[in-house]
Write a protein that holds these residues in place. Sequence first.
Motif, short mmCIF file in Angstrom:
data_model
loop_
_atom_site.label_atom_id
_atom_site.label_comp_id
_atom_site.label_asym_id
_atom_site.label_seq_id
_atom_site.Cartn_x
_atom_site.Cartn_y
_atom_site.Cartn_z
N UNK A 225 0.77 -1.28 0.31
CA UNK A 225 0.12 0.18 -0.01
C UNK A 225 0.99 1.40 -0.15
N UNK A 226 1.94 1.29 0.88
CA UNK A 226 2.94 2.48 0.99
C UNK A 226 3.45 2.54 -0.37
N UNK A 227 4.05 1.41 -1.25
CA UNK A 227 4.73 1.73 -2.47
C UNK A 227 3.71 2.24 -3.49
N UNK A 228 2.52 1.73 -3.35
CA UNK A 228 1.44 2.13 -4.30
C UNK A 228 1.22 3.55 -4.39
N UNK A 229 1.11 4.09 -3.06
CA UNK A 229 0.80 5.59 -2.92
C UNK A 229 2.01 6.16 -3.48
N UNK A 230 3.21 5.82 -3.17
CA UNK A 230 4.38 6.53 -3.66
C UNK A 230 4.41 6.52 -4.81
N UNK B 22 0.65 -2.62 -7.45
CA UNK B 22 1.10 -2.48 -6.13
C UNK B 22 -0.24 -2.40 -5.26
N UNK B 23 -1.07 -1.61 -5.81
CA UNK B 23 -2.44 -1.69 -5.20
C UNK B 23 -3.17 -3.12 -5.40
N UNK B 24 -3.10 -3.53 -6.41
CA UNK B 24 -3.47 -4.98 -6.41
C UNK B 24 -2.99 -5.86 -5.46
N UNK B 25 -1.78 -5.75 -5.06
CA UNK B 25 -1.01 -6.93 -4.25
C UNK B 25 -1.54 -6.56 -2.74
N UNK B 26 -1.65 -5.02 -2.35
CA UNK B 26 -2.13 -4.58 -1.05
C UNK B 26 -3.65 -5.09 -0.96
#
Lengths: 410, 107
Positions: A367-372, A385-389
Amino acid sequence: MTPIDVDEAVTRAHREEWARVVAALTRRFGDLDIAEEAAAEAFATAVERWPADGVPPSPGAWLTTTANRKAIDRIRREDKREDKHKEAQLVSHDEPPEPVGAIEDERLRLIFTCCHPALAMETRMALTLRMVGGLSMPEIARAFLVQEAAMGQRITRAKAKIKTARIPYRVPSAEDLPARVSGVLAVLFLVFNEGYLATGPGTDPVRHDLTAEAIRLTRLIRALLPGDGEVAGLLALMLLTEARRTARVSANGELVTLAEQDRGAWDAALIAEGHQLVRERLAARVAPGRYQILAAINAVHTSARDVRDTDWSQIVALYDQLVRLDSSPIVALNRAIAVAELDGPEVALAAVDRLEDKLADYHAFHATRADLLRRLGRSQPARAAYGKAIELAGNTAEIAYLTRRRDQLG
Amino acid sequence: MQYLVSVIDDRTDSATPDEMAAIRAFNERVQAEGHWVFAGGLGDPSTATTIDNRGAEPVFTDGPFLESKEYLAGFWVFQAADLDQALELAAEGSKHCNRRVEVRPFL
């Protein structure tokens, strides 16, 4: 009374009475296993009977009495031939349970037994969540990211050790108390976190019952140990987190991030109490432990009336202090989130990516990676990354938030 | 309630005179306090004989049933009210004999 009302009554009774029932039975029968099983049976009986018979006027007393009978039945079954004497003793104890208020401290006894140093730290947490928190085995397994069967075994072994090695059922003596407290605090923090970011498709996104229970028990320990900085720190941390609870989930059940929260909806009384505790610890001029540092970080957040007023350099400095005490990758991840505000998402992303080996199964890492990645305009990797989160997250509000963010990507 | 406190070592009969004196003083105190049941030091595992008499004839094997670098070099049996008291005694035992110890309850 409608079926929904009865369901609610059972849920409420479970939340309010589980630990009391287990503690009272452990006290009486000296056996956690019997206490847990009898408590579980009593609640199962409530589910069966209350819809037809109605909810009893005092659910706690009804549950304790029912659980007592279940426990005596079990002991009689097991001891039928072997131990007539014991049976006679039990019969003489077959009396109405004590009034609920009188056994308040029983839960503290139960906590110290579950958090005994002869048990592995993970076992202490699991046992406390089961016996005191009343969490189900799947919930506990999820909190620890382990299989349900493995968690069941761990708890079974722990109960057997407590019984066979005779781990005492009592609050430790004054001289042992401080050393025993840190394990208890770790457990209470975990209970709080499970409440604050509740997992499971059928649960509320924030389980106020668990956060309130963790706070209640931490207050109890603070009353016993008013000079312990980490107890004060953990209580402050919980209060400053709990203060934001209602602002944290939107009307349509979506997680609201700290930056987007309506700060006017924060609980001013809890914040004032939390800030007071943090000030008290600062004034003590003793090197702070991790809970005190986390409380200070939350005090900085809750001091900003607008997210743009947040003193990020102070927050990063506090995280630097925390990293020196606790080198866990989760602390490093949270530090990186603060770094993103101070030095930009590019720098933060590099720090986050270095944690991949250790945190690949942790939803907050993705989730952090996705946001960044989103903030850097890198839509494709952000989407993945959102998918994985989403796949790894267990909290319904968080999943809703992550899904919307993903779907809004260009 | 009785507890076995095993002294773990990779040598045997290895206590220094100072350690022996500390152990003796500790033992006397434990006896005075009523926790003493029994204690002793053991020969090293190479002096062990393993016996299996489950069949027709007893079979004697030279050596311990389990080979390990560290082993039971000695032990105490304490009488204690509960594990907390046993752990307290064992922790003092560990300090006085200057070895790691393991505590297990008797059934």
